[in-house]
Write a protein that holds these residues in place. Structure first.
Motif, short mmCIF file in Angstrom:
data_model
loop_
_atom_site.label_atom_id
_atom_site.label_comp_id
_atom_site.label_asym_id
_atom_site.label_seq_id
_atom_site.Cartn_x
_atom_site.Cartn_y
_atom_site.Cartn_z
N ARG A 123 57.34 5.39 83.07
CA ARG A 123 58.36 4.78 82.19
C ARG A 123 57.91 3.44 81.62
NH1 ARG A 123 60.61 -0.31 84.04
NH2 ARG A 123 62.79 0.23 84.38
N LYS A 156 63.62 4.55 78.50
CA LYS A 156 63.64 4.48 79.96
C LYS A 156 64.65 5.48 80.52
CE LYS A 156 61.04 0.64 80.35
NZ LYS A 156 60.68 0.61 78.94
N LEU B 190 71.50 -2.44 91.39
CA LEU B 190 70.55 -1.51 90.77
C LEU B 190 69.16 -1.89 91.27
CD1 LEU B 190 71.59 -1.38 86.99
CD2 LEU B 190 72.10 0.29 88.76
N LEU B 195 60.32 0.39 94.65
CA LEU B 195 60.04 0.81 93.28
C LEU B 195 60.83 2.06 92.88
CD1 LEU B 195 56.16 0.33 93.24
CD2 LEU B 195 57.90 -1.18 92.26
N ASP B 196 61.19 2.12 91.61
CA ASP B 196 61.82 3.30 91.00
C ASP B 196 63.21 3.60 91.57
OD1 ASP B 196 59.51 3.48 89.51
OD2 ASP B 196 58.58 4.91 90.87
N ALA B 197 63.95 4.38 90.81
CA ALA B 197 65.34 4.68 91.18
C ALA B 197 65.48 6.17 91.46
CB ALA B 197 66.26 4.27 90.03
N PRO B 198 66.43 6.54 92.32
CA PRO B 198 66.59 7.96 92.63
C PRO B 198 67.21 8.76 91.47
CG PRO B 198 68.20 6.64 93.84
CD PRO B 198 67.31 5.68 93.12
N GLY B 199 68.06 8.17 90.68
CA GLY B 199 68.72 8.91 89.60
C GLY B 199 68.21 8.44 88.25
N TYR B 200 69.12 8.35 87.28
CA TYR B 200 68.73 7.85 85.96
C TYR B 200 68.28 6.40 86.07
CZ TYR B 200 71.23 11.94 84.11
OH TYR B 200 71.65 13.21 83.83
N ASP B 201 67.42 5.99 85.16
CA ASP B 201 66.87 4.63 85.17
C ASP B 201 67.87 3.67 84.51
OD1 ASP B 201 65.34 2.36 85.11
OD2 ASP B 201 63.65 3.26 84.05
N LEU B 202 68.94 3.39 85.23
CA LEU B 202 69.99 2.52 84.67
C LEU B 202 69.49 1.10 84.49
CD1 LEU B 202 73.06 3.83 86.72
CD2 LEU B 202 72.24 4.59 84.47
N LEU B 203 68.59 0.68 85.37
CA LEU B 203 68.01 -0.66 85.24
C LEU B 203 67.23 -0.75 83.92
CD1 LEU B 203 67.56 -3.35 86.75
CD2 LEU B 203 65.48 -2.35 87.72
N GLY B 204 66.55 0.33 83.59
CA GLY B 204 65.78 0.37 82.35
C GLY B 204 66.66 0.27 81.12
#
Lengths: 378, 477
Positions: A123, A156, B190, B195-204
């Motif tokens: 990403r 993202k 969030l 690193l990385d998120a389990p679901g959608y990349d809400l932080l992104g």
């Protein structure tokens, strides 16, 4: 099976599925089908949307149709001494799948490898997408330039959405130069805690480490791997400096220059061929050894990302998340039978407010729920 | 530039709203006297001003949540504000809005060198994040020009960049987690130090959403060990085309400098007159900086010199000391100040594919003549992020409008060649009405639907980012 060859055909197919309420199982190369819950639906293949649309070596950018085989992209980049920065994992060995991974599949699952700690995840390199939402509307976000804050970053959002918010049709990346040279320092005989301490020291040094993994299991004893890449003279210098820095952690340090250990670390191969569930746990690197302790010390395990990514092979049906309760981070059931996946969930459950937001986004982008329904659980 | 008309109903209830804010915040944290709210009437885009109904300066996440809960219940718009350094009007209030400033949330909460993260409150300034770790030889990489003043909250809202993002990425690539307060007043986490998120990349999606999806009160940021050293080289060329080709060849050769800055002749002259950095009088100037040990720097610069020599530079000035490095950067860093001395100026921020550099500079020159306003160019050449500065006289009738029209033409040109309207400053109000040149109505609608999920009543910074016509029905609802 639907196999559109143009973006507009794909959009029509999704619109028709939405109108009829027909669930779609979206498929690139099919090599990562095990990553997520099984989807029942008409197969929508993206392989017909293939080809590199643009590669500008002088701008470090690449645009490709989502169904383009990853191999084709990697070959084109290698010809210009460039590469995708994030070292995507190849899931074929882990799942025993055949076929050719597509670049769209890499993005849909936000697949990254050992270099993620230094160069970011998929990403982070993804700079633009075109996709078809669950209404059958063609949408774009981002573009082909590496600095772009125009509007919301749906790029993202789409990365790692496993086809549940839209079907990707085109993806754009920023690239990195491929290094001229690479070296891996191997520290022998470290405990997990000592290995994480050594990896933290290396990653916190100015020597630009691009891979940090620890394998407790090999027959000839534990081994800790640290990778340096770049121009030959610079790699030699930094390898020497790192060796000095790490002397206090290990009596025996050797060096190798092949990619084999990193391919194994990247692809989950150091767990061996034994049957069982494969878990991938992301935590603060110094919490890595605690993950192993809680899981039970006798299971096959190794660490990537300086200790922050723990791969475990657990007896079938083990609820690893229960053992990890209270430890910040998340655990993914990367491989398991569908019954276990349904019971334990593949992806770590989110707290209620986030789950609500995620469900809201899904309802907005795919109101009929036809795109890979159930793929991410929920 | 238009802003929506303020709600008369809210204006009429000012006293009551302020009284209720005073019940949930310490008295000194609520600013409602018109003499004092004027301090919040604009950000760094000073052409547009409007005092808010009131400004609040909470000092805890819970206070932020209480303010948002109240405003949510009462239907009062909220404009979040970091340090107010936005060049795009991101923190411009409307008369019926509450400014929610995070300036008092400025503490470092945790420094963790083993895991290479720092957790800070969001009102902390960008430079002071690095300040908290630099004694231990670490730094926070994103370095917007306003880093002395700008807050992390604003950096996250705008996904800020800087001169060194060719190597280190922008805010979104260095942000690991946040504490977010939703418009409904819910506090959510969030991400984190993992690193990385389990679901959608809400932080992104949150990063770069210009304060429209929630208010960030804490952030977990990646920190990096400082390189052993860094050294810039200054190169002069007798045409923009040749300088542009040189940039492209350096990148193609596999050298990845941390920064490649480009200045054209009008900009060089203005900076020279202002800062006396000793810049050569050339058509185009590049500053290229590389990092590493002394030997690594020597080796990289040797490679760069070989490439540059093929383009016959008229000047090659390699720094040999910290003083010389500072001198090389001095002119570049004072570019905006230099422009401000000469004239009023508008700073644009479009990004273009690097290959289009010569073409775009040529077109900007032609447009500049056509509109009768001088344009100086200074920008991050490695990533194509342009910063054309249009010089004008705000006191001359009609010049601001001419300047805005020229700016719009230049940004449309950036989009036309495959780039975008804004590379690091954000859309705000400044580029709001140009969004449809880059995106279709459907593309915009998809973004609005994201806001619908986070802020269904459209109360957070509602008049920004998107053309007002596309958001009217939602804001009115």
């Amino acid at each position: 099976m639907i196999s559109p060859t143009t973006e507009s055909d794909l959009a029509e197919a999704v619109a028709a599925a939405a109108a009829a309420g027909t669930p779609l199982a979206i498929r690139g190369g099919g090599t990562r089908a095990g990553l997520g819950h099984a989807v029942t639906g008409e197969v929508l293949e993206t392989g017909g949307l293939s080809g590199i649309r643009l590669h500008e070596p002088g701008a470090l950018t690449l645009v490709a149709a989502a169904g383009t085989p990853l191999e084709q992209i990697e070959a084109a980049l290698a010809a210009e001494n460039q590469r995708l920065p994030f070292e995507p994992m190849d899931h074929r060995a882990l799942y025993g799948t055949n076929g050719a991974p597509t670049i769209g599949g890499v993005v849909a699952a936000n697949v990254s490898g050992p270099r993620r700690i230094q160069a970011g995840a998929c990403r982070d390199s993804l700079i633009g997408v075109r996709f078809v939402d669950g209404r059958g509307t063609v949408l774009k976000n981002g573009g082909r330039v590496m600095k772009n804050v125009t509007g919301y970053d749906l790029v993202k959002l789409l990365a790692g959405s496993h086809g549940t918010l839209g079907v990707l049709t085109e993806v754009a990346f920023k690239l990195l130069p491929a290094p001229e040279s690479s070296a891996t320092l191997c520290l022998h005989g470290l405990t997990d805690n000592a290995a994480v301490a050594a990896m933290s020291a290396a990653l916190g040094s100015p020597f630009d480490v691009t891979g940090a993994a620890h394998l407790p299991g090999p027959a000839d004893g534990p081994i800790t791997l640290l990778r340096i890449e770049g121009f030959a003279e610079s790699v030699a210098y930094r390898a020497g400096q790192l060796r000095e820095l790490l002397r206090k952690y290990a009596d025996e340090i050797t060096e190798r220059d092949d990619a084999a250990p990193w391919t194994a670390v990247r692809d989950g191969q150091t767990l061996g061929d034994a049957v069982g569930d494969v878990w991938r746990v992301s935590v603060r690197p110094t919490d890595g050894p605690e993950v192993r302790r809680r899981a039970g010390l006798d299971h096959p395990v190794y660490y990537d990302w300086g200790g922050g990514l723990v791969w475990l092979l657990m007896p079938k049906g083990t609820d690893l998340r229960a053992a990890l309760e209270g430890l910040p981070g998340h655990a993914t059931l990367v491989r398991g039978d569908e019954g276990t996946k349904a019971r334990l969930r593949v992806f770590h459950p989110e707290p209620a407010p986030l789950a609500r937001i995620a469900a809201g986004l899904r309802a907005q982008f795919d109101p009929q729920g036809v795109l890979n329904p159930g793929r991410m659980g929920g | 530039m238009q802003m929506p008309r303020p709600s008369q109903a809210i204006l009429a209830r000012k006293d009551e709203i302020v009284a209720r804010l005073c019940r949930i915040l310490p008295p000194e944290a609520v600013i409602s006297d018109p003499a004092e709210t004027r301090a919040y009437e604009c950000d760094a885009l000073t052409a547009y001003r409007c005092p808010p109904l009131a400004a609040v300066l909470p000092s805890t996440t819970e206070q932020v949540a209480a303010v948002l809960k109240l405003c949510h219940a009462e239907g009062v718009p909220v404009v979040p504000r970091g340090s107010g350094t936005s060049l795009a009007g991101g923190a411009l209030p409307t008369a019926d809005s509450i400014i929610l400033g995070v300036a008092k949330l400025n503490r470092v909460l945790e420094t963790d060198y083993d895991n290479r993260v720092i957790r800070v409150q969001s009102g902390r300034t960008n430079l002071s994040v690095t300040g908290a770790v630099e004694a231990d030889d670490f730094f926070y990489a994103p370095d917007p020009s306003s880093q002395l003043a700008c807050a992390i909250a604003g950096n996250i809202a705008m996904n800020s960049g800087g001169a060194h993002c060719l190597k280190y990425g922008v805010t979104t690539n260095n942000l690991l987690g946040v504490t977010l307060v939703t418009m409904a007043g819910e506090i959510v986490q969030l991400g984190g130090a993992h690193l990385d998120a389990p679901g959608y990349d809400l932080l992104g999606v949150l990063c770069g959403s210009e304060g429209q999806l929630g208010v960030v009160t804490e952030a977990t940021l990646r920190i990096l060990r400082k390189p052993e050293g860094a050294r810039p080289v200054l190169m002069g060329f007798d045409s923009n085309e040749v300088a542009g080709a040189c940039v492209s060849d350096i990148i193609k050769a596999g050298v990845l400098p941390v920064a490649i800055e480009f200045m054209d002749r009008p900009c060089i002259r203005a900076c020279e007159a202002f800062a006396h950095a000793g810049y050569p009088d050339v058509e185009a100037l590049l500053i290229v900086e590389v990092e590493g040990s002394e030997a690594e720097i020597d080796a990289q610069l040797a490679r760069i010199k070989t490439i540059a020599d093929r383009h016959s530079p008229t000047e090659w000035r390699e720094s040999r000391s910290a003083e010389e490095s500072a001198a090389i950067w001095l002119g570049r860093k004072s570019a905006f100040g230099a422009m401000g001395q000469i004239n009023d100026y508008m700073c644009l921020d479009g990004t273009i594919p690097v290959s289009q550099l010569p073409h775009v500079l040529g077109r900007i020159g032609a447009l500049s003549k056509e509109y009768g306003l001088e344009v100086a160019n200074v920008f991050h050449a490695g990533d194509g992020n342009m910063h054309p500065l249009i010089l004008f006289d705000a006191n001359a009738p009609g010049q601001l409008e001419t300047c805005e029209a020229l700016g719009a033409e230049i940004l449309k040109l950036c989009v036309e060649v495959g780039g975008c309207l804004t590379g690091e400053h954000g859309v705000g109000v400044e580029k709001r009405d140009l969004m449809l040149t880059q995106y279709t109505a459907a593309d915009i609608e998809a973004q609005l639907r994201v806001k619908d999920v986070f802020d269904p009543n459209w109360l957070l910074n509602p008049a920004k980012v998107f053309p007002l016509s596309t958001t009217e029905s939602r804001r009115a609802a």
